[in-house]
Design a protein around this motif. Structure first.
Motif, PDB file in Angstrom:
ATOM      1  N   LEU A   1       0.832  -1.203   0.000  1.00  0.00           N
ATOM      2  CA  LEU A   1       0.000   0.000   0.000  1.00  0.00           C
ATOM      3  C   LEU A   1       0.865   1.251   0.000  1.00  0.00           C
ATOM      4  N   HIS A   2       1.855   1.303   0.876  1.00  0.00           N
ATOM      5  CA  HIS A   2       2.732   2.474   0.944  1.00  0.00           C
ATOM      6  C   HIS A   2       3.533   2.651  -0.343  1.00  0.00           C
ATOM      7  N   ALA A   3       4.016   1.553  -0.900  1.00  0.00           N
ATOM      8  CA  ALA A   3       4.784   1.633  -2.149  1.00  0.00           C
ATOM      9  C   ALA A   3       3.904   2.137  -3.294  1.00  0.00           C
ATOM     10  N   LEU A   4       2.660   1.667  -3.362  1.00  0.00           N
ATOM     11  CA  LEU A   4       1.741   2.141  -4.398  1.00  0.00           C
ATOM     12  C   LEU A   4       1.434   3.622  -4.218  1.00  0.00           C
ATOM     13  N   GLN A   5       1.181   4.041  -2.974  1.00  0.00           N
ATOM     14  CA  GLN A   5       0.906   5.454  -2.718  1.00  0.00           C
ATOM     15  C   GLN A   5       2.081   6.329  -3.154  1.00  0.00           C
ATOM     16  N   GLU A   6       3.286   5.914  -2.802  1.00  0.00           N
ATOM     17  CA  GLU A   6       4.475   6.687  -3.168  1.00  0.00           C
ATOM     18  C   GLU A   6       4.646   6.752  -4.679  1.00  0.00           C
ATOM     19  N   ASN A   7       4.448   5.639  -5.353  1.00  0.00           N
ATOM     20  CA  ASN A   7       4.613   5.617  -6.805  1.00  0.00           C
ATOM     21  C   ASN A   7       3.512   6.385  -7.518  1.00  0.00           C
ATOM     22  N   ILE A   8       2.305   6.364  -6.998  1.00  0.00           N
ATOM     23  CA  ILE A   8       1.223   7.161  -7.595  1.00  0.00           C
ATOM     24  C   ILE A   8       1.528   8.646  -7.438  1.00  0.00           C
ATOM     25  N   MET A   9       2.037   9.040  -6.278  1.00  0.00           N
ATOM     26  CA  MET A   9       2.417  10.444  -6.082  1.00  0.00           C
ATOM     27  C   MET A   9       3.503  10.847  -7.073  1.00  0.00           C
TER      28      MET A   9
ATOM     29  N   TYR B   1       4.136   9.438 -10.020  1.00  0.00           N
ATOM     30  CA  TYR B   1       3.523   9.420 -11.345  1.00  0.00           C
ATOM     31  C   TYR B   1       2.756  10.718 -11.586  1.00  0.00           C
ATOM     32  N   GLU B   2       1.911  11.096 -10.610  1.00  0.00           N
ATOM     33  CA  GLU B   2       1.085  12.286 -10.779  1.00  0.00           C
ATOM     34  C   GLU B   2       1.932  13.562 -10.812  1.00  0.00           C
ATOM     35  N   LYS B   3       3.029  13.566 -10.115  1.00  0.00           N
ATOM     36  CA  LYS B   3       3.932  14.716 -10.160  1.00  0.00           C
ATOM     37  C   LYS B   3       4.527  14.865 -11.561  1.00  0.00           C
ATOM     38  N   GLN B   4       4.831  13.725 -12.201  1.00  0.00           N
ATOM     39  CA  GLN B   4       5.445  13.756 -13.528  1.00  0.00           C
ATOM     40  C   GLN B   4       4.421  13.908 -14.651  1.00  0.00           C
TER      41      GLN B   4
END
Length: 109
Positions: free
Chosen positions: A71-79, A81-84
């Motif tokens: 869950l934490h890894a997905l949240q970090e990667n989504i953040m 992704y959305e930043k980029q």
């Protein structure tokens, strides 16, 4: 000067082996998550419009601690992704649904 960084298991990188038969991955547009007191089960499936059922492509079973790490890894990667690339927009984001193609009960594709 040795600061014991090489002896700390947290500083060592894990080597991953990616076998050719796994390297292409499996497409999934539907997931079902269930749990017991000791594990989480994630079933990844493909559901197509007009088809009466989804085909489960992969099942992953993890301990609760690993589920939280995922869950934490997905949240970090989504953040990241959305930043980029910008905010991910969900169609019909008004609520959750388990039927990604609406409620036409197997209508035509």
């Amino acid at each position: 000067m040795d600061n014991n960084q090489n002896n700390n298991p947290m500083n060592k990188q894990m080597q991953l082996e990616l076998k050719p038969e796994v390297a292409n991955g499996v497409y999934s547009n539907f997931a079902v998550i269930s749990h017991s007191s000791t594990e989480f089960t994630l079933d990844f499936a493909t559901i197509l419009p007009g088809m009466p059922k989804a085909n489960v492509n992969s099942r992953v079973i993890v301990a609760p601690e690993s589920a939280v790490r995922l869950l934490h890894a997905l949240q970090e990667n989504i953040m990241r992704y959305e930043k980029q690339f910008g905010k991910i927009q969900l169609p019909g984001a008004g609520g959750r649904t388990i039927a990604p193609f609406g409620n036409n009960n197997g209508g035509e594709a």
